[in-house]
Design an enzyme around this catalytic site. Structure first.
Site, mmCIF file in Angstrom:
data_model
loop_
_atom_site.group_PDB
_atom_site.id
_atom_site.type_symbol
_atom_site.label_atom_id
_atom_site.label_comp_id
_atom_site.label_asym_id
_atom_site.label_seq_id
_atom_site.Cartn_x
_atom_site.Cartn_y
_atom_site.Cartn_z
ATOM 1 N N LYS A 36 47.321 -4.977 20.755
ATOM 2 C CA LYS A 36 46.682 -4.417 19.549
ATOM 3 C C LYS A 36 45.745 -3.281 19.942
ATOM 4 C CE LYS A 36 43.391 -8.222 19.796
ATOM 5 N NZ LYS A 36 42.051 -8.342 19.266
ATOM 6 N N TYR A 258 20.649 18.885 25.228
ATOM 7 C CA TYR A 258 19.895 18.683 23.987
ATOM 8 C C TYR A 258 18.644 17.834 24.240
ATOM 9 C CZ TYR A 258 24.002 20.239 21.333
ATOM 10 O OH TYR A 258 25.030 20.960 20.811
HETATM 11 C C1 PLP Z 1 43.688 -14.196 18.116
HETATM 12 C C2 PLP Z 1 43.583 -13.514 19.437
HETATM 13 N N1 PLP Z 1 44.258 -14.007 20.490
HETATM 14 C C3 PLP Z 1 44.205 -13.436 21.714
HETATM 15 C C4 PLP Z 1 43.430 -12.315 21.937
HETATM 16 C C5 PLP Z 1 43.382 -11.713 23.321
HETATM 17 O O1 PLP Z 1 42.087 -11.845 23.863
HETATM 18 P P1 PLP Z 1 41.733 -11.267 25.307
HETATM 19 O O2 PLP Z 1 41.850 -9.792 25.197
HETATM 20 O O3 PLP Z 1 40.322 -11.715 25.524
HETATM 21 O O4 PLP Z 1 42.698 -11.852 26.271
HETATM 22 C C6 PLP Z 1 42.710 -11.768 20.879
HETATM 23 C C7 PLP Z 1 41.875 -10.597 21.116
HETATM 24 O O5 PLP Z 1 40.804 -10.416 20.643
HETATM 25 C C8 PLP Z 1 42.784 -12.380 19.595
HETATM 26 O O6 PLP Z 1 42.108 -11.889 18.557
#
Ligand code: PLP
Length: 372
Positions: A36, A258
């Protein structure tokens, strides 16, 4: 052409991180690579491909459009959309053939009304965000999913709130709640994929692995505990680079940037590197970071501006126009990690890489060999 600011991503490192994480898993436990937010800033599609090459069996995203982007790129692996979905987004997720997450019977009906799909039921064991807190309700949602034409009960899941804090006992509490719910559910529906662990839980507790782990941050070689990734044999995949565009002498009393937040006390040289907060180098790093030039740490001095940062190169100057500058990554044996920047910014490594905007082009390579 020299690119003013560049994020270079080593896909071979992502692949090796997945192989390394899979070594934690018992036979038969699958790894779901979480890609994601554009692969935590690394690029979702190339990261997904690298993770699959390393043996990931699943991909996870938060948003329906992220699932569609993976499919548009020709990726056919199972995809789970973990986030909440509006009716329009549910259309997109199901059209992409992604599995979706349910905690409400009406949502299962909505999946059926769209021609069906695979759902994972989420119990909120303590994160307090998505999912139902009520185990009875979660079971009912699962039974409705299992009994609805066109809908497939594919999984059961939860998410941990404190897995990254090794001293916190809450992970065990969440795990106990999850087990109590999922045990009977699995007996009734042996085909379901049971999953709970993020990267931290994957590395911390094999009891949390179940059938599948959802690892995000660690596949990019970022440490889920905010420590040095090398200590856990994780390889940071991303480096953030720029170059020295100008070097000039600074006399005592002369200032840089700045607000004149750096004033030279003694004769020195200032090196200007054309990367700034418009490129994700946060302004809170003003007088509060190092940048690697010629394998040495030069202090970032003066205010971070939108397009430039300035470094104290000393006298004689330890930098010349045209030198490479590394803000995250390694140069001649010296390293700056996303974890170091996160500490300086009082945030987490996730936010450092997710904060790299589209203005910074991504370039991909495998251990130095460019990938087009
Ligand atoms: C529901 C869920 N599962 C798994 C993950 C993966 O987490 P990580 O990046 O800490 O491994 C996330 C990330 O935030 C998540 O929201």
């Amino acid at each position: 052409m020299t690119v003013r600011a560049l994020a270079r991503v080593n896909l071979a490192a992502i692949e090796r991180n997945v192989v390394r994480l899979r070594r934690e898993l018992a036979d038969g436990v699958a790894l779901c690579a979480v890609v994601k937010a554009d692969g935590y800033g690394h690029g979702a599609v190339p990261s997904a491909r690298a993770a699959l090459a390393g043996g990931a069996g699943w991909l996870a995203v938060a948003a329906a459009e992220e699932a569609r982007a993976l499919r548009d790129a020709g990726i056919e692996a199972p995809v789970l959309v973990m986030g909440a979905l509006s009716p329009g987004e549910l259309d997109v997720a199901l059209a992409a053939g992604a599995d979706v997450v349910a905690w409400d019977e009406r949502f299962v009906d909505a999946v059926a009304a769209r021609g069906g799909g695979a759902v994972h039921v989420k119990l909120d064991t303590g994160m307090g965000r998505l999912g139902t807190r009520d185990a009875g309700c979660a079971t009912r949602v699962a039974e409705v999913a299992a009994g609805t034409d066109g809908v497939r009960l594919a999984g059961a899941m939860t998410h941990f709130a404190t897995a990254d804090d090794r001293d916190d006992p809450f992970l065990a509490e969440q795990l106990a709640r999850f087990r109590a719910w999922v045990g009977p559910l699995r007996e009734a529906h042996p085909q379901i994929v049971v999953h709970a662990a993020n990267s931290a839980a994957t590395l911390r507790d094999a009891e949390a692995h179940f059938d599948l782990v959802r690892t995000g941050v660690a596949i990019y070689g970022l440490d889920p505990f905010g420590e040095d990734p090398a200590a856990r044999d994780l390889e940071p995949a991303l480096e953030l680079r720029s170059w020295v565009a100008a070097v000039k002498a600074l006399a005592p009393g002369e200032s840089v940037g700045y607000g004149r937040r750096f004033v030279a006390r003694e004769p020195t040289h200032v090196a200007t590197v054309p990367i700034g907060y418009g490129d994700g180098v946060r302004r809170a790093l003003t007088n509060n970071a190092d940048v690697l030039v010629r394998g040495a740490r030069l202090p970032l001095v003066g205010t971070v501006s939108m397009d430039n940062v300035t470094l104290d190169a000393g006298t004689p100057p330890a930098a010349a126009t045209g030198d490479g500058a590394v803000l995250i990554g390694e140069q001649d044996g010296e390293r700056i990690t996303a974890e170091e920047l996160a500490r300086r910014l009082q945030t987490i490594n996730y936010e450092v890489t997710c904060g790299l905007p589209v203005r910074v082009p991504r370039a991909y390579h495998r251990d130095g060999e460019d990938v087009p």
